[in-house]
Design an enzyme around this catalytic site. Structure first.
Site, PDB file in Angstrom:
ATOM      1  N   SER A  43       0.757  -1.265   0.033  1.00  0.00           N
ATOM      2  CA  SER A  43       0.051   0.090  -0.006  1.00  0.00           C
ATOM      3  C   SER A  43       0.728   1.092  -0.103  1.00  0.00           C
ATOM      4  CB  SER A  43      -0.943   0.057   1.298  1.00  0.00           C
ATOM      5  OG  SER A  43      -0.422  -0.199   2.336  1.00  0.00           O
TER       6      SER A  43
ATOM      7  N   LYS B 100      -1.564   5.374  -5.136  1.00  0.00           N
ATOM      8  CA  LYS B 100      -2.508   5.252  -6.170  1.00  0.00           C
ATOM      9  C   LYS B 100      -3.528   6.365  -6.448  1.00  0.00           C
ATOM     10  CE  LYS B 100      -4.013   1.482  -4.452  1.00  0.00           C
ATOM     11  NZ  LYS B 100      -5.320   1.488  -3.644  1.00  0.00           N
TER      12      LYS B 100
ATOM     13  N   GLU C  37     -11.275   4.072  -8.248  1.00  0.00           N
ATOM     14  CA  GLU C  37      -9.914   3.625  -7.594  1.00  0.00           C
ATOM     15  C   GLU C  37     -10.322   2.640  -6.179  1.00  0.00           C
ATOM     16  OE1 GLU C  37      -7.696   6.720  -5.526  1.00  0.00           O
ATOM     17  OE2 GLU C  37      -6.634   5.315  -4.347  1.00  0.00           O
TER      18      GLU C  37
ATOM     19  N   CYS D 216      -9.521  25.932  12.405  1.00  0.00           N
ATOM     20  CA  CYS D 216     -10.512  25.216  13.197  1.00  0.00           C
ATOM     21  C   CYS D 216      -9.981  25.141  14.790  1.00  0.00           C
ATOM     22  CB  CYS D 216     -10.808  23.863  12.799  1.00  0.00           C
ATOM     23  SG  CYS D 216     -12.330  23.279  13.192  1.00  0.00           S
TER      24      CYS D 216
ATOM     25  N   HIS E 128     -12.221  24.914   7.589  1.00  0.00           N
ATOM     26  CA  HIS E 128     -11.014  24.355   6.975  1.00  0.00           C
ATOM     27  C   HIS E 128     -10.730  25.047   5.604  1.00  0.00           C
ATOM     28  CE1 HIS E 128     -10.368  21.443  10.269  1.00  0.00           C
ATOM     29  NE2 HIS E 128     -11.422  21.310  10.438  1.00  0.00           N
TER      30      HIS E 128
ATOM     31  N   GLU F 248      -8.178  24.878   4.118  1.00  0.00           N
ATOM     32  CA  GLU F 248      -7.287  23.949   3.174  1.00  0.00           C
ATOM     33  C   GLU F 248      -7.854  23.076   2.262  1.00  0.00           C
ATOM     34  OE1 GLU F 248      -7.804  23.611   6.444  1.00  0.00           O
ATOM     35  OE2 GLU F 248      -7.777  21.733   7.377  1.00  0.00           O
TER      36      GLU F 248
END
Ligand code: GLN
Length: 535
Positions: free
Chosen positions: A13, A17, A140, A381, A507, A509
């Site tokens: 992993s 991906k 995916e 936050c 948030h 971002e």
């Protein structure tokens, strides 16, 4: 007819991906195709919201309030695909749907089984975006081929391709070609074995994307092609990128990945328009300087825990034409006594979101240091809540001021739960979530940065600025520069007469893109650069 691309992973992993899938979407969009992306996660959580960042990295929040896998963040940063909670499908959600149907009697007395009921449910999700407005759907699959828990997904993918027409589907397998330092060789066997697992299930991958540290020789590619039964021209190499993940679409484009998919799926071709992306990569690879920013957090060992924050900082670096050196600092190691030494030389301080008590006092020390020394501060936050607590304690003299998340009996609960959060028992999906409006105050840093009066920002939290303290804190110089106009909640706090001190309850971002940095991140880095120039 909507075409389908399936992306699976093999050998190990964490091969990237999600980034590869996002890059393929980027390339297909650059060819004028209308793309959708979804991620299948084989775990039993109904969504990612209940998972801690140590196990699975950041919880990404979509505009519609979905708490999702962080790969959706890559999808949003690399593409213009609309992403909603529906784009992250977990085994938990699949089983929840199947069991709900079973309880309703929808299976008419049948024995409910993994095949066909669970696989049918997965297939229904695979085709959820099919229609005349969508050319290609990328699906995916999380995890690695051979995992027990992904078996039902691979079977569903196989069945889907069989039914939808094998020519209308492409299977891309991302695999690892490990380099053995001792013998100085790249090894193909793990890839052969991983493809073998897929072939046993009845999936013959059409394309291989080989992750590797060193370039593969043509001979090696030919060997992989022959042993894995994949056409030679469809064995691609994905070497570790040198500077930035944003190079990846270009790396794949140069090898003809988009051409291969378009050709294989019989899609209409248009030449790739990658101008904007090329410009972006040029900026990343040719910075005109650098700036040091500290991220004071709880999960700093793990880069994935604040993935979108680090990416948004990088975008702000791009917007300011500089490289940002992020120093990740463990909040729990900071005290009032060592804060000066720990943060020496940094030009900006950022406290990201978080839950739980560990490191809270260290974060408060960091905020105090930023406020008193006029170091640019940006709180996200929890970082905004911390700024409020620090201001209440050290500027307003409210001893013991705190958030009721950490001190139930605080004499000055400047951050508290709203009434509708008090009796919540189910933790999943019950925070204040998703995009909400925020009205900005004229003359504030935020108002100037956004260049707009009303903005939408994504939330994920339970606690809020306590309106009972609004007047008291404002009188001492805390500027409330953003308000949710519908709920009358404080969304942004700033400090007067400070070069840049901004805390946001949301948030930001999650909305930053490499080609369009979020305005507050951009201005935070700009302020940090100014500080650097004066140091
Ligand atoms: N723990 C805080 C809350 O729930 C902050 C959450 C966050 O930073 N995302 O309100």
């Amino acid at each position: 007819m909507t075409k389908h691309i399936f992306v699976t992973g093999g050998v190990v992993s964490s091969l990237g991906k999600g980034l590869t899938t996002a890059s393929i979407a980027n390339l297909l969009e650059s060819r004028g195709l209308r793309v959708r992306i979804q991620k299948f996660d084989p775990y039993l959580n109904v969504d990612a919201g209940t998972m801690n960042p140590f196990q699975h990295g950041e919880v990404y929040v979509t505009a519609d309030g979905g708490e999702t896998d962080l790969d959706l963040g890559h999808y949003e940063r690399f593409s213009n695909c609309p992403l909603t909670r529906a784009c992250n499908v977990t085994t938990g959600r699949i089983y929840q749907n199947v069991i709900t149907k079973e309880r309703r009697g929808a299976y008419l007395g049948g024995c409910v089984q993994v095949v066909p009921h669970v696989t049918n449910e997965i297939k229904a999700h695979i085709r959820q975006f099919d229609g005349p407005e969508v050319d290609v759907v990328l699906s995916e699959l999380g995890g690695t081929a051979g995992d027990i828990e992904s078996a039902a997904y691979l079977e569903a993918f196989r069945q889907f391709a069989y039914e939808h027409g094998r020519d209308n589907c492409v299977f891309v397998h991302l695999t690892l070609i490990p380099y053995l330092r001792a013998s100085g060789e790249l090894k193909t066997k793990p890839t052969q074995q991983s493809v073998g697992i897929l072939r046993q299930i009845g999936i013959q991958p059409d394309m291989l994307v080989c992750r590797t540290e060193k370039s593969m020789t043509q001979e090696m590619r030919d060997k992989i092609a022959l042993f894995c039964n994949v056409e030679k021209k469809y064995v691609f190499e994905e070497k570790d990128v040198e500077h930035s993940i944003y190079e990846l679409p270009l790396v794949l484009h140069e090898q003809g990945v988009d051409d291969a998919m378009i050709h294989r799926l019989g899609l209409p071709t248009k030449p790739a328009n990658l101008d904007e992306w090329q410009k972006l990569v040029h900026t990343v690879t040719n910075p005109k300087g650098s700036v040091e920013i500290a991220v004071v957090g709880k999960y700093i060992e793990l880069k994935d825990a604040y993935k979108s924050v680090y990416e948004a900082i990088a975008h702000a670096g791009i917007a300011n034409n500089v490289d940002v050196n992020v120093q990740r600092i463990a909040a729990e190691e900071i005290t009032d006594d060592n804060v000066g030494a720990k943060l020496r030389g940094v030009c900006g301080i950022l406290v990201p979101g978080g839950f739980g008590e560990r490191g809270i006092e260290g974060k408060i020390s960091a905020v105090r240091f930023a406020r008193e020394n006029r170091v640019p501060y940006y709180g996200l936050c929890l970082g905004m809540q911390i700024a409020t607590i620090e201001f209440a304690r050290n500027v307003c003299g409210l001893k013991g001021a705190h958030s009721t998340e950490f001190a139930k009996d605080s004499p000055h609960p400047v951050i508290t739960l709203l009434k509708d959060q008090v009796n919540i028992k189910d933790m999943g999906g019950t925070m204040r979530l998703g995009a909400q409006p925020c009205k900005l105050t004229e003359g504030s840093i935020a108002r100037k940065a956004y260049g707009a009066e009303l903005v939408q920002e994504r939330h994920r939290h339970r606690y809020e600025f306590n309106n009972a303290y609004r007047k008291q804190l404002s009188e001492k110089g805390l500027v409330i520069s953003g308000i949710n106009p519908e709920l009358d909640l404080v969304e942004i706090v700033e400090i007067k007469d400070h070069p840049f001190f901004v805390g946001v309850q949301f948030h930001p971002e999650f909305q930053s893109k490499p080609t369009k940095a979020h305005p507050l991140f951009r201005e935070f880095v700009a302020a940090s650069l100014k500080r650097k120039a004066s140091m």
